[in-house]
Write an enzyme that holds these catalytic residues in place. Structure first.
Site, PDB file in Angstrom:
ATOM      1  N   ASP A  47       0.835  -1.033  -0.892  1.00  0.00           N
ATOM      2  CA  ASP A  47      -0.229   0.282   0.059  1.00  0.00           C
ATOM      3  C   ASP A  47       0.706   1.416  -0.317  1.00  0.00           C
ATOM      4  O   ASP A  47       0.369   2.775   0.996  1.00  0.00           O
ATOM      5  CB  ASP A  47      -0.762   0.191   1.098  1.00  0.00           C
ATOM      6  CG  ASP A  47      -2.132  -1.207   1.105  1.00  0.00           C
ATOM      7  OD1 ASP A  47      -2.015  -1.752  -0.116  1.00  0.00           O
ATOM      8  OD2 ASP A  47      -2.109  -1.547   1.823  1.00  0.00           O
TER       9      ASP A  47
ATOM     10  N   LYS B 225      -6.767  -4.967  -2.465  1.00  0.00           N
ATOM     11  CA  LYS B 225      -7.163  -4.858  -1.679  1.00  0.00           C
ATOM     12  C   LYS B 225      -8.273  -4.816  -1.076  1.00  0.00           C
ATOM     13  O   LYS B 225      -8.699  -3.093  -1.171  1.00  0.00           O
ATOM     14  CB  LYS B 225      -6.211  -5.600  -0.313  1.00  0.00           C
ATOM     15  CG  LYS B 225      -5.810  -4.707  -0.043  1.00  0.00           C
ATOM     16  CD  LYS B 225      -4.688  -5.518   0.702  1.00  0.00           C
ATOM     17  CE  LYS B 225      -3.257  -4.912   1.110  1.00  0.00           C
ATOM     18  NZ  LYS B 225      -4.133  -3.726   2.564  1.00  0.00           N
TER      19      LYS B 225
ATOM     20  N   CYS C 139      -2.202  -2.105   8.451  1.00  0.00           N
ATOM     21  CA  CYS C 139      -1.603  -3.170   6.964  1.00  0.00           C
ATOM     22  C   CYS C 139      -0.735  -4.094   7.084  1.00  0.00           C
ATOM     23  O   CYS C 139      -1.012  -5.614   7.140  1.00  0.00           O
ATOM     24  CB  CYS C 139      -2.090  -2.803   5.754  1.00  0.00           C
ATOM     25  SG  CYS C 139      -4.046  -1.683   5.307  1.00  0.00           S
TER      26      CYS C 139
END
Length: 180
Positions: A14, A76, A109
């Site tokens: 990310d 995601k 995450c």
């Protein structure tokens, strides 16, 4: 237990345009992540990449995507990469059990992915100078928790030399030039 380049896969989580500027020490994070990715490329370690809800958080930073050898694996919505079946399948198909983790955010995450990877039998390796959160306190607490749960916590330079294994090789010389 040692880390080996033939058993390792990199994972960039990310590192996206709209989220990245809000990270603590973002300039250093980008510098260290680029060092890590250049080193992994020299060592021929494959690198996977995920994006969290790119419609809202934007695409991966151009400075990361321009690194050769980085492959976008999946978008995601779950915080853990392991919540995305395509990611899990790609990782299993890599036949590598050591996952070298960098990206953002450490306490969300990165943490959840690390815990889920270990639960699935992978060895999670978090590169401390290549992860960040908006708050350094959140990052530090998350790193401590991951360590207590059994994750390996290291730095980009330490990892690259461990994967290189010995001096005197062309890879060693290239890695040495990178870290200077």
């Amino acid at each position: 237990m040692r880390l080996h380049k033939d058993n390792a896969v990199g994972l960039v989580i990310d590192m996206q345009e709209r989220l990245f500027p809000h990270m603590a020490e973002s300039d250093r994070l980008l510098e260290r992540t680029r060092l890590l990715l250049m080193g992994l490329r020299l060592l021929e370690v494959p690198v996977m990449l995920t994006e969290q809800y790119p419609k809202g958080l934007g695409p991966t930073l151009e400075q990361v995507m321009e690194m050769q050898g980085v492959t976008r694996v999946s978008e995601k919505l779950t915080f853990s990469c392991c919540g995305e079946p395509g990611f899990v399948k790609a990782l299993e198909n890599s036949a590598r059990s050591q996952v070298l983790i960098c990206g953002i955010e450490t306490h969300v995450c990165i943490l959840q992915t690390t815990l889920d990877l270990m639960e699935r039998g992978f060895q999670a390796v978090v590169i401390a100078d290549c992860v960040s959160s908006r708050s350094l306190a959140d990052k530090d607490i998350a790193l401590a928790r991951m360590r207590s749960e059994g994750a390996v916590i290291t730095t980009a330079e330490s990892l690259l030399f461990e994967l290189t294994e010995r001096a005197g090789t062309e890879q060693f010389k290239a890695i040495s030039r990178l870290v200077k």
